[in-house]
Write an enzyme that holds these catalytic residues in place. Structure first.
Site, PDB file in Angstrom:
ATOM      1  N   ASP A 250       0.683  -1.209   0.074  1.00 30.02           N
ATOM      2  CA  ASP A 250       0.029  -0.133   0.016  1.00 30.02           C
ATOM      3  C   ASP A 250       0.887   1.336  -0.020  1.00 30.02           C
ATOM      4  O   ASP A 250       2.096   1.247   0.318  1.00 30.02           O
ATOM      5  CB  ASP A 250      -0.953   0.004   1.247  1.00 30.02           C
ATOM      6  CG  ASP A 250      -2.086  -1.101   1.120  1.00 30.02           C
ATOM      7  OD1 ASP A 250      -2.396  -1.296   0.086  1.00 30.02           O
ATOM      8  OD2 ASP A 250      -2.485  -1.228   2.248  1.00 30.02           O
ATOM      9  N   LYS A 272      -4.798   2.817  -4.208  1.00 29.79           N
ATOM     10  CA  LYS A 272      -5.728   3.419  -5.084  1.00 29.79           C
ATOM     11  C   LYS A 272      -5.384   4.132  -6.133  1.00 29.79           C
ATOM     12  O   LYS A 272      -4.396   4.742  -6.218  1.00 29.79           O
ATOM     13  CB  LYS A 272      -6.552   4.120  -4.149  1.00 29.79           C
ATOM     14  CG  LYS A 272      -8.085   4.498  -4.598  1.00 29.79           C
ATOM     15  CD  LYS A 272      -8.828   5.093  -3.991  1.00 29.79           C
ATOM     16  CE  LYS A 272     -10.200   5.646  -4.610  1.00 29.79           C
ATOM     17  NZ  LYS A 272     -10.988   6.543  -3.893  1.00 29.79           N
ATOM     18  N   MET A 386      -7.449   9.461   9.987  1.00 26.64           N
ATOM     19  CA  MET A 386      -8.090   9.940   8.710  1.00 26.64           C
ATOM     20  C   MET A 386      -7.090  10.840   7.847  1.00 26.64           C
ATOM     21  O   MET A 386      -5.954  11.167   8.450  1.00 26.64           O
ATOM     22  CB  MET A 386      -9.119  10.843   9.117  1.00 26.64           C
ATOM     23  CG  MET A 386     -10.440  10.159   9.912  1.00 26.64           C
ATOM     24  SD  MET A 386     -11.641  11.631  10.265  1.00 26.64           S
ATOM     25  CE  MET A 386     -12.482  10.635  11.515  1.00 26.64           C
TER      26      MET A 386
HETATM   27  N1  SAH Z   1      -3.951   0.202   9.228  1.00 27.92           N
HETATM   28  C1  SAH Z   1      -3.318   1.637   9.547  1.00 27.92           C
HETATM   29  C2  SAH Z   1      -4.212   2.488   9.359  1.00 27.92           C
HETATM   30  C3  SAH Z   1      -4.974   2.859   7.990  1.00 27.92           C
HETATM   31  S1  SAH Z   1      -5.948   4.469   8.094  1.00 27.92           S
HETATM   32  C4  SAH Z   1      -2.623   1.520  11.004  1.00 27.92           C
HETATM   33  O1  SAH Z   1      -3.076   0.340  11.692  1.00 27.92           O
HETATM   34  O2  SAH Z   1      -1.744   2.475  11.291  1.00 27.92           O
HETATM   35  C5  SAH Z   1      -4.665   5.700   7.343  1.00 27.92           C
HETATM   36  C6  SAH Z   1      -4.491   6.523   8.376  1.00 27.92           C
HETATM   37  O3  SAH Z   1      -3.610   5.970   9.403  1.00 27.92           O
HETATM   38  C7  SAH Z   1      -3.937   7.713   7.852  1.00 27.92           C
HETATM   39  O4  SAH Z   1      -4.970   8.837   7.386  1.00 27.92           O
HETATM   40  C8  SAH Z   1      -3.274   8.098   8.959  1.00 27.92           C
HETATM   41  O5  SAH Z   1      -4.529   8.884   9.987  1.00 27.92           O
HETATM   42  C9  SAH Z   1      -3.047   7.348   9.801  1.00 27.92           C
HETATM   43  N2  SAH Z   1      -1.462   6.898   9.867  1.00 27.92           N
HETATM   44  C10 SAH Z   1      -1.008   5.905   9.390  1.00 27.92           C
HETATM   45  N3  SAH Z   1       0.547   5.995   9.395  1.00 27.92           N
HETATM   46  C11 SAH Z   1       0.890   7.139  10.006  1.00 27.92           C
HETATM   47  C12 SAH Z   1       1.968   7.552  10.345  1.00 27.92           C
HETATM   48  N4  SAH Z   1       3.438   7.138  10.123  1.00 27.92           N
HETATM   49  N5  SAH Z   1       1.840   8.859  11.062  1.00 27.92           N
HETATM   50  C13 SAH Z   1       0.611   9.374  11.024  1.00 27.92           C
HETATM   51  N6  SAH Z   1      -0.405   8.827  10.883  1.00 27.92           N
HETATM   52  C14 SAH Z   1      -0.629   7.776  10.276  1.00 27.92           C
END
Ligand code: SAH
Length: 483
Positions: A250, A272, A386
């Site tokens: 992803d 996407k 988000m």
């Molecule tokens: N499966 C992922 C989340 C996916 S949803 C998890 O467990 O972390 C995607 C959201 O995750 C982004 O919009 C953001 O809000 C958050 N996110 C993912 N990686 C991040 C990072 N390194 N720093 C800050 N926010 C993050």
């Protein structure tokens, strides 16, 4: 090669250890684990050796070393801190033709104790021929990370079925391929999943199936890649990345994580794509997983953070189950946990927060929050996953529904990555501050009293603290009001 590697069977055999310190103790334990009859000679010994003697696990001779102590020993370890004594032992052993190891002294030793990776009955011994023990230890560390513990169970199973395998595959070529299948196919997978009985069944079925008809289906490993810092991968994630034939990854998976994957794995970006809606993207991913697994490949489905936290991991596994494609799951460190840790914000805290809620919501797609009440509780931490614009709109929603405008907030951008920034502010002011400092996605918002702790506990990346000056202002106002 100046040393001949060998594995000694010491069961019920006499081993003499001279010396009573901690180093001696470590060697004693190793020898005991192999079933040796251990005698320790030393005028004084550490408590732990004393205890082993009391339990009659070793024989203790509380005396200084004498040549006669060597009688009957198969192997000797000299672990005294006196070189002259060690020298005497080495000489005596030489005369008696008994192998001796003088700890940390390759010159005096006639055998050396290797660094060990123990996956019994599989054992890997590493030696640098005494030239650089640190290097051997380093290699050991690397092997420890690479080889998972189920290899031991696989070796035991292979031992139990050795003659059956020989009968079923009498020729060498097919037999080798059978062992490959054992490790790479359903048997190895079942053992990694702690399903010994299934492993046995799969093996027996494999024995009774001609090679051409053997189950060569691949599998999918759903792997959480963590938030970006490759150091936050689990060992199992790393092992999966090393085994992968195909990696479907992803947008949120960092380049540094991808660099750790097997060089010749096929990498397919499945984020996407332009003009695609979410259903089309998912359908494409489902199709790719099944297609590659059916072609016999090990497919790693690699997702940012954890696959089960706002990652559609559930949907993907449901599809695989429906299609009867085997899968495994490796959890990852989710963004909220990583961002909180890397900003010095404990998500729960005895004084400030008794629970934590992970939320996401998309106003447009109808996945809206049903019950807002738990999110308004001042003793609860809320972590919001988000896109940044939606996060800021979400803050307005919370304010509108009545969460305190002065609630501390931390916005963490690029959590755990080299470019991480943390913005501390309040629920009411965070949107303005985020715009002023030009924050971008990916970012996560941590709402609740605990966020204020970031001001003093932050330790990674850049901290922009708009909260502390404001808090002082609040206090001043309160003091003025009181006056
Ligand atoms: N499966 C992922 C989340 C996916 S949803 C998890 O467990 O972390 C995607 C959201 O995750 C982004 O919009 C953001 O809000 C958050 N996110 C993912 N990686 C991040 C990072 N390194 N720093 C800050 N926010 C993050």
């Amino acid at each position: 090669m100046t040393l001949f590697p060998l594995f000694a069977n010491l069961k019920h055999r006499a081993v003499l250890v001279i010396g009573g310190g901690e180093i001696a103790e470590r060697k004693v334990r190793l020898m005991l684990a192999c079933g040796a009859r251990v005698t320790v000679v030393a005028p004084h010994v550490v408590d732990t050796l004393q205890e082993l003697a009391r339990l009659e696990r070793i024989t203790l001779i509380a005396a200084s070393y004498q040549t006669s102590h060597l009688n009957g020993a198969w192997l000797i370890i000299a672990a005294t801190d006196q070189r002259t004594v060690n020298q005497r032992i080495a000489q005596d052993a030489q005369d008696a033709r008994i192998l001796v190891n003088v700890v940390d002294d390759p010159e005096l030793s006639s055998f050396q104790v290797p660094a060990i990776v123990d996956r019994s009955p599989l054992i890997i011994a590493i030696s640098s021929t005494g030239s650089a023990p640190m290097l051997a230890r380093r290699v050991r560390e690397q092997l420890e990370t690479m080889i998972d513990h189920s290899v031991g169970a696989l070796a035991r199973l292979a031992h139990d079925y050795r003659s059956a395998i020989r009968r079923a595959r009498p020729e060498l070529g097919p037999r080798r391929r059978f062992y490959d299948w054992l490790m790479d196919g359903p048997v190895g997978a079942a053992l990694r999943s702690q399903q010994g009985e299934q492993a046995r069944q799969a093996l027996e079925q494999g024995l009774h199936t001609p090679e051409s008809a053997q189950d060569k289906q691949g599998r999918v490993i759903l792997v959480g890649a963590g938030p970006g810092d490759p150091g936050l991968l689990t060992l199992n994630a790393l092992r999966a990345l090393n085994r992968a034939d195909v990696i479907l990854y992803d947008r949120l998976v960092s380049d540094q994580v991808m660099e750790l994957a097997r060089r010749d794995a096929t990498r397919i970006f499945v984020g996407k794509q332009l003009g695609e809606d979410h259903h089309q993207t998912q359908a494409r991913i489902h199709g790719l997983m099944v297609e590659h697994a059916r072609a016999g490949h090990t497919v790693v489905r690699l997702k940012g953070g954890d696959g089960f936290i706002f990652g559609r991991g559930g949907e993907e596994l449901e599809y695989l189950a429906e299609q009867k494609v085997a899968f495994e799951v490796v959890p990852g460190i989710t963004a909220a946990v990583a961002c909180a840790a890397y900003s010095g914000i404990p998500l729960t805290h005895r004084d400030h927060a008794q629970s934590v809620q992970l939320v996401t919501a998309h106003r447009q797609s109808g996945h809206s929050i049903q019950d807002w009440n738990p999110l308004l509780d001042p003793t609860q931490t809320v972590a919001v996953y988000m896109g940044l614009q939606q996060i800021l709109l979400f803050c307005d929603d919370l304010l509108l529904r009545g969460r305190d405008a002065d609630t501390p907030c931390a916005l963490v951008e690029n959590g755990s990555r080299p470019e991480q920034r943390t913005l501390l502010s309040t629920l009411q002011r965070i949107a303005r501050d985020a715009r002023q400092h030009d924050f971008k996605s990916p970012a996560i918002l941590i709402i609740g009293q605990v966020a204020a702790l970031g001001a003093s506990l932050s330790w990674y990346g850049e901290l922009i603290d708009q909260f502390s000056p404001y808090e002082h202002q609040v206090h001043k106002d309160q003091i003025l009001e009181l006056a």
